[in-house]
Design a protein around this motif. Structure first.
Motif, PDB file in Angstrom:
ATOM      1  N   LEU A 181       0.876  -1.180   0.000  1.00  0.00           N
ATOM      2  CA  LEU A 181       0.000   0.000   0.000  1.00  0.00           C
ATOM      3  C   LEU A 181       0.903   1.217   0.000  1.00  0.00           C
ATOM      4  O   LEU A 181       1.838   1.298   0.806  1.00  0.00           O
ATOM      5  CB  LEU A 181      -0.881   0.014   1.256  1.00  0.00           C
ATOM      6  N   GLU A 182       0.662   2.157  -0.907  1.00  0.00           N
ATOM      7  CA  GLU A 182       1.543   3.326  -0.909  1.00  0.00           C
ATOM      8  C   GLU A 182       0.784   4.608  -1.182  1.00  0.00           C
ATOM      9  O   GLU A 182      -0.334   4.605  -1.719  1.00  0.00           O
ATOM     10  CB  GLU A 182       2.702   3.146  -1.887  1.00  0.00           C
ATOM     11  N   ALA A 183       1.420   5.701  -0.789  1.00  0.00           N
ATOM     12  CA  ALA A 183       0.823   7.017  -0.970  1.00  0.00           C
ATOM     13  C   ALA A 183       0.734   7.332  -2.459  1.00  0.00           C
ATOM     14  O   ALA A 183       1.534   6.851  -3.261  1.00  0.00           O
ATOM     15  CB  ALA A 183       1.669   8.071  -0.260  1.00  0.00           C
ATOM     16  N   GLU A 188       3.532  14.466 -13.304  1.00  0.00           N
ATOM     17  CA  GLU A 188       3.490  13.912 -14.652  1.00  0.00           C
ATOM     18  C   GLU A 188       4.416  12.696 -14.724  1.00  0.00           C
ATOM     19  O   GLU A 188       5.544  12.739 -14.241  1.00  0.00           O
ATOM     20  CB  GLU A 188       3.937  14.988 -15.658  1.00  0.00           C
ATOM     21  N   GLU A 189       3.920  11.629 -15.342  1.00  0.00           N
ATOM     22  CA  GLU A 189       4.723  10.402 -15.430  1.00  0.00           C
ATOM     23  C   GLU A 189       5.616  10.421 -16.657  1.00  0.00           C
ATOM     24  O   GLU A 189       5.225  10.904 -17.720  1.00  0.00           O
ATOM     25  CB  GLU A 189       3.806   9.185 -15.555  1.00  0.00           C
ATOM     26  N   ALA A 190       6.794   9.858 -16.511  1.00  0.00           N
ATOM     27  CA  ALA A 190       7.684   9.678 -17.659  1.00  0.00           C
ATOM     28  C   ALA A 190       8.546   8.455 -17.421  1.00  0.00           C
ATOM     29  O   ALA A 190       8.712   8.007 -16.283  1.00  0.00           O
ATOM     30  CB  ALA A 190       8.566  10.910 -17.866  1.00  0.00           C
ATOM     31  N   VAL A 279       8.220   5.507  -9.415  1.00  0.00           N
ATOM     32  CA  VAL A 279       6.941   4.790  -9.386  1.00  0.00           C
ATOM     33  C   VAL A 279       7.205   3.295  -9.454  1.00  0.00           C
ATOM     34  O   VAL A 279       6.655   2.510  -8.697  1.00  0.00           O
ATOM     35  CB  VAL A 279       6.036   5.223 -10.555  1.00  0.00           C
ATOM     36  N   GLU A 280       8.066   2.892 -10.373  1.00  0.00           N
ATOM     37  CA  GLU A 280       8.376   1.472 -10.526  1.00  0.00           C
ATOM     38  C   GLU A 280       9.620   1.320 -11.375  1.00  0.00           C
ATOM     39  O   GLU A 280      10.003   2.221 -12.119  1.00  0.00           O
ATOM     40  CB  GLU A 280       7.230   0.748 -11.239  1.00  0.00           C
ATOM     41  N   PHE A 281      10.224   0.132 -11.241  1.00  0.00           N
ATOM     42  CA  PHE A 281      11.259  -0.277 -12.190  1.00  0.00           C
ATOM     43  C   PHE A 281      10.716  -1.407 -13.049  1.00  0.00           C
ATOM     44  O   PHE A 281       9.916  -2.223 -12.584  1.00  0.00           O
ATOM     45  CB  PHE A 281      12.482  -0.841 -11.459  1.00  0.00           C
TER      46      PHE A 281
HETATM   47  P1  AMP Z   1       3.233   0.177 -11.650  1.00  0.00           P
HETATM   48  O1  AMP Z   1       2.852  -1.188 -12.153  1.00  0.00           O
HETATM   49  O2  AMP Z   1       3.847   0.209 -10.304  1.00  0.00           O
HETATM   50  O3  AMP Z   1       3.956   0.970 -12.672  1.00  0.00           O
HETATM   51  O4  AMP Z   1       1.892   1.003 -11.603  1.00  0.00           O
HETATM   52  C1  AMP Z   1       1.100   1.166 -12.762  1.00  0.00           C
HETATM   53  C2  AMP Z   1       0.641   2.597 -12.856  1.00  0.00           C
HETATM   54  O5  AMP Z   1      -0.072   2.964 -11.670  1.00  0.00           O
HETATM   55  C3  AMP Z   1       1.768   3.605 -12.951  1.00  0.00           C
HETATM   56  O6  AMP Z   1       2.227   3.750 -14.241  1.00  0.00           O
HETATM   57  C4  AMP Z   1       1.095   4.835 -12.409  1.00  0.00           C
HETATM   58  O7  AMP Z   1       0.313   5.448 -13.411  1.00  0.00           O
HETATM   59  C5  AMP Z   1       0.201   4.310 -11.352  1.00  0.00           C
HETATM   60  N1  AMP Z   1       0.853   4.389 -10.029  1.00  0.00           N
HETATM   61  C6  AMP Z   1       1.588   3.444  -9.436  1.00  0.00           C
HETATM   62  N2  AMP Z   1       2.047   3.858  -8.227  1.00  0.00           N
HETATM   63  C7  AMP Z   1       1.589   5.111  -8.063  1.00  0.00           C
HETATM   64  C8  AMP Z   1       1.716   6.090  -7.018  1.00  0.00           C
HETATM   65  N3  AMP Z   1       2.379   5.855  -5.896  1.00  0.00           N
HETATM   66  N4  AMP Z   1       1.101   7.278  -7.205  1.00  0.00           N
HETATM   67  C9  AMP Z   1       0.391   7.530  -8.330  1.00  0.00           C
HETATM   68  N5  AMP Z   1       0.235   6.665  -9.342  1.00  0.00           N
HETATM   69  C10 AMP Z   1       0.830   5.463  -9.218  1.00  0.00           C
END
Ligand code: AMP
Ligand code: GLY
Length: 419
Positions: A181-183, A188-190, A279-281
């Motif tokens: 669970l995260e905040a 903007e995403e990149a 956000v993720e790797f």
């Molecule tokens: P992930 O599989 O972790 O990349 O999550 C898929 C999508 O969910 C991401 O590309 C973001 O658009 C959104 N997302 C994941 N984590 C967050 C976060 N902490 N805050 C806002 N959006 C998130």
């Protein structure tokens, strides 16, 4: 060199296309590939998640280099099996690919090096997760741990959505009852792509993709309906900061832990006020981001991949073209839900691609001398231009020449950057 690419999508077609432009490539096999890839390379029917089978095949075919496209073979340890067999491989070991496969692992690594990312907590029981949710409230992000092909994440604006997502995870919808669970991060995403060879990190481009199926970024999530490179939000200052605060310290920490990352590290960032947060790797190229990057890099992709696998990345250089690329995905009506396959797609045989315009196949089959659809995301129409507008106009011009009544595109790829 004899080269084997593992995978079957548009990303793998783009990698094949770039590699074939490099004179170092003598022979290219793609397993399993698709109809379009079969026009430019040999196809092999191989279980690409079976490391022993891939190593045996590579040995039989005198393969000098294996390039792993998707995440599943990485998580299954195919790179480890190839290393044991002494066969060069572009793609991280299963231990290093945990940066993609496990959300909790990535969060731990970020905390260990102080990399900026959303505050988080991990749970393996529904009651504890619900109690945490009751404490911190919504909005909140619910992430099923383990590989979920991008479908294990719910950004919940209210608590009842979050509770439903948690119940879904613990009912086993994503195979494993573990959740992060995260905040919620705003901004903007990149995406930021780097080749990593242990300690050495080499940036190879930025991109933005459109994950939602509908125009204006609405509707259900998909694997990606289009992408463009570079991402305007990734200014050189933001890129330098992401390298310094996130990518480089994580690479160094992976070496320190005895699990160096070797391959392409795809860093998903949220950028607010020029400050990037992780956000993720992903432990692989993005699809369709890869189609944009390969359009811009061309045949040097193979030189960079070889430098990475040989541990010579520190001496490698990227020759940048100061241009823009876009990829528009054509998908079957109904995607990402139910869709038909086996529909004829016309207008492809007459199209001759070049270094500025390409149609990459993601889900096609050859039938009766033509192509039929064989997947949800079916084609990736890619073009380069001096600016994004020129690239976009060229790509949609190609789209309009493709005759597939049962397919659709988003007409607004790149809208955020085009204003
Ligand atoms: P992930 O599989 O972790 O990349 O999550 C898929 C999508 O969910 C991401 O590309 C973001 O658009 C959104 N997302 C994941 N984590 C967050 C976060 N902490 N805050 C806002 N959006 C998130
Ligand atoms: N386009 C997003 C991904 O490849 O994960």
């Amino acid at each position: 060199m004899n080269i084997l690419i593992l995978g079957s999508g548009g990303r793998e077609h783009a990698l094949a296309w770039a590699i074939l432009q490099n004179p170092r490539c003598d022979r290219l096999i793609v397993a399993p590939g698709n109809g379009g890839i079969g026009r430019v390379a040999d196809l092999a029917d191989l279980d690409i998640c079976d490391g022993a089978a891939v190593a045996a095949f590579a040995d039989e075919e005198s393969i000098d280099l294996v390039v792993i496209g998707p995440e599943a073979p990485l998580a299954a340890g195919v790179a480890d099996a190839l290393a044991d067999a002494g066969i060069a491989c572009f793609g991280p070991t299963a231990a290093a690919a945990r940066l993609e496969a496990s959300k909790a692992f990535t969060k731990e690594i970020c905390d260990a090096v102080g990399a900026p990312t959303a505050a988080w907590a991990r749970f393996d029981a529904l009651d504890a997760a619900l109690a945490h949710l009751a404490r911190v409230g919504a909005p909140i992000v619910v992430k099923a741990d383990g590989l979920a092909a991008g479908k294990g994440v719910t950004v919940a604006e209210d608590a009842s959505t979050a509770r439903a997502a948690l119940r879904d995870v613990f009912a086993g919808a994503h195979g494993r009852a573990e959740v992060v669970l995260e905040a919620v991060l705003r901004g903007e995403e990149a995406s930021f792509f780097c080749l990593v060879d242990g300690e050495t990190v080499l940036p190879i481009g930025t991109a933005q993709d459109h994950k939602r199926v509908g125009e204006g970024d609405t509707g259900p999530n998909t694997g990606g309906m289009g992408a463009y490179s570079p991402a305007p939000v990734m200014t050189s200052a933001v890129e330098a900061r992401a390298l310094r605060e996130i990518v480089q310290p994580v690479a160094t920490e992976m070496v320190r832990r005895g699990t160096p990352f070797r391959g392409v590290l795809f860093t998903g960032l949220m950028i607010e006020d020029d400050a990037p947060s992780l956000v993720e790797f992903n432990a692989r190229f993005g699809d369709p981001e890869c189609q944009c990057l390969t359009m811009r890099l061309g045949g040097q992709v193979l030189d960079l991949i070889v430098a990475c696998t040989e541990g010579r990345l520190a001496d490698a250089q990227v020759r940048w073209a100061d241009d823009h690329a876009i990829c528009v995905v054509m998908a079957a009506d109904g995607y990402p839900g139910r869709y038909a396959t086996g529909e004829p797609i016309g207008g492809l045989d007459g199209f001759e691609g070049d270094s500025r315009r390409m149609v990459f196949h993601a889900g096609t089959e050859r039938r009766d001398g033509g192509y039929v659809s064989a997947g949800g995301r079916t084609l990736g129409v890619a073009a380069r231009g001096d600016d994004l507008r020129a690239a976009r106009d060229a790509a949609y011009g190609i789209v309009d020449g493709i005759d597939w009544p049962g397919g659709f595109v988003r007409r607004d790829i790149g809208w955020r950057a085009l204003g």
